[in-house]
Design an enzyme around this catalytic site. Sequence first.
Site, PDB file in Angstrom:
ATOM      1  N   HIS A 131      10.850  22.103  14.617  1.00  0.00           N
ATOM      2  CA  HIS A 131      11.523  22.691  13.453  1.00  0.00           C
ATOM      3  C   HIS A 131      12.944  22.158  13.245  1.00  0.00           C
ATOM      4  O   HIS A 131      13.546  22.416  12.205  1.00  0.00           O
ATOM      5  CB  HIS A 131      11.596  24.220  13.578  1.00  0.00           C
ATOM      6  CG  HIS A 131      10.261  24.885  13.625  1.00  0.00           C
ATOM      7  ND1 HIS A 131       9.289  24.674  12.660  1.00  0.00           N
ATOM      8  CD2 HIS A 131       9.712  25.754  14.512  1.00  0.00           C
ATOM      9  CE1 HIS A 131       8.209  25.389  12.959  1.00  0.00           C
ATOM     10  NE2 HIS A 131       8.437  26.041  14.079  1.00  0.00           N
ATOM     11  N   ASP A 171       0.601  22.977  16.757  1.00  0.00           N
ATOM     12  CA  ASP A 171       1.296  24.255  16.908  1.00  0.00           C
ATOM     13  C   ASP A 171       0.922  25.117  15.688  1.00  0.00           C
ATOM     14  O   ASP A 171       0.653  24.590  14.606  1.00  0.00           O
ATOM     15  CB  ASP A 171       2.807  23.986  16.922  1.00  0.00           C
ATOM     16  CG  ASP A 171       3.630  25.230  17.208  1.00  0.00           C
ATOM     17  OD1 ASP A 171       4.058  25.384  18.365  1.00  0.00           O
ATOM     18  OD2 ASP A 171       3.840  26.040  16.279  1.00  0.00           O
ATOM     19  N   HIS A 173       2.709  26.859  13.852  1.00  0.00           N
ATOM     20  CA  HIS A 173       3.697  26.730  12.787  1.00  0.00           C
ATOM     21  C   HIS A 173       3.752  25.291  12.273  1.00  0.00           C
ATOM     22  O   HIS A 173       3.590  24.355  13.050  1.00  0.00           O
ATOM     23  CB  HIS A 173       5.089  27.130  13.293  1.00  0.00           C
ATOM     24  CG  HIS A 173       5.163  28.531  13.806  1.00  0.00           C
ATOM     25  ND1 HIS A 173       4.869  28.850  15.112  1.00  0.00           N
ATOM     26  CD2 HIS A 173       5.463  29.683  13.179  1.00  0.00           C
ATOM     27  CE1 HIS A 173       5.008  30.170  15.276  1.00  0.00           C
ATOM     28  NE2 HIS A 173       5.361  30.699  14.109  1.00  0.00           N
ATOM     29  N   ASP A 256       0.706  28.577  20.632  1.00  0.00           N
ATOM     30  CA  ASP A 256       0.794  29.817  19.854  1.00  0.00           C
ATOM     31  C   ASP A 256      -0.394  29.998  18.901  1.00  0.00           C
ATOM     32  O   ASP A 256      -0.405  30.915  18.088  1.00  0.00           O
ATOM     33  CB  ASP A 256       2.131  29.913  19.096  1.00  0.00           C
ATOM     34  CG  ASP A 256       2.481  28.673  18.312  1.00  0.00           C
ATOM     35  OD1 ASP A 256       1.633  27.767  18.231  1.00  0.00           O
ATOM     36  OD2 ASP A 256       3.591  28.608  17.765  1.00  0.00           O
TER      37      ASP A 256
HETATM   38 ZN    ZN Z   1       4.920  27.528  16.774  1.00  0.00          ZN
END
Ligand code: ZN
Length: 325
Positions: A131, A171, A173, A256
């Site tokens: 990120h 992931d 996200h 995750d």
């Molecule tokens: Zn994540």
Amino acid sequence: MMKLIYTRRYNIGFLGLERLHPFDSRKYGRAWRAIGSVGRLLRDRALVGVPRPVSVAELSVTHDPSYLARLGDPRELAWVLELPFLRRLPAWAVWRAVLRPMRWAVAGSLVAAREALTHGLALNLSGGYHHARPNGGEGFCVFNDIAHLVHGLRTAGRLAPDDRVVYVDLDAHQGNGVCHHFRSDPRVFLYDAFNPHIYPAHDQEARRRIDCAVPLPDHCTGGEYMRLLNLTLPGFLDSVCRSGRVGLAVYNAGTDVFAGDTLGGLNLTAADVLARDLYVIEQLRGRVVPTVMLLSGGYSRESYRLVANTAVELLRRYPTGRGAG
Ligand SMILES: [Zn+2]
């Protein structure tokens, strides 16, 4: 053969951070010990250490110096890490407790990438800060180790100027920071399977940069997840490999996606996560692409076990022999 990159300095064990945050800041050490409990010899033979953390000067190649300067203010870091109590701490304490372990992890990802080029496969037991943007951190990610490793290999001549890099982000996200870093670099090909209903759903500019985007349904189970992966990943890899030389693959293997994760919103079992990781590695190795694997997110108490499961299985499949480099 596979190399395993680890140093105990990855672990953030200070200020009670590990109790105040969904991020298990000691999962690296826990994963390291869990791997050793079932395959100590394999683990220790595969180990490659990290000589030093990345310096601020080195980070300024991929991050705006003004952003790095802002990190001297604990309020900036409190925002990036979503930990308001950091605002009240002196800057030196925050640097030592939080940023230093992350600088070790960023250095480790570049070590792992070099090892991947030499040996075919390497796993950094940390990293995957997908990120972090060039001009700011967010979502627990301060420095972007993926941008750092790609740039490091290119400047050292380990990747030729026109070598392609394949980035596979699984992931839960979306890896928006990576999209921003490589916004205008057509040599980096981005595949991203993610939950579109969670952070960073707002970042549509990042999404437009993904070469192959696979939005997942809410509470996606392992069967559906693997069906979508099977439908899209081999074709994506074939198309990138067919039209140019791929020098490296980066596999951002966030755990995750696990059903017990509080942030991911997906529903994979531990067996599903292992099957996913092995599938991706086989797809890349089948195309003879050197692969570096990074841990990225994972916010359940089980996250370190999921990492260890994959690491042990990969070490068994691709062991480092006695006396082998
Ligand atoms: Zn994540």
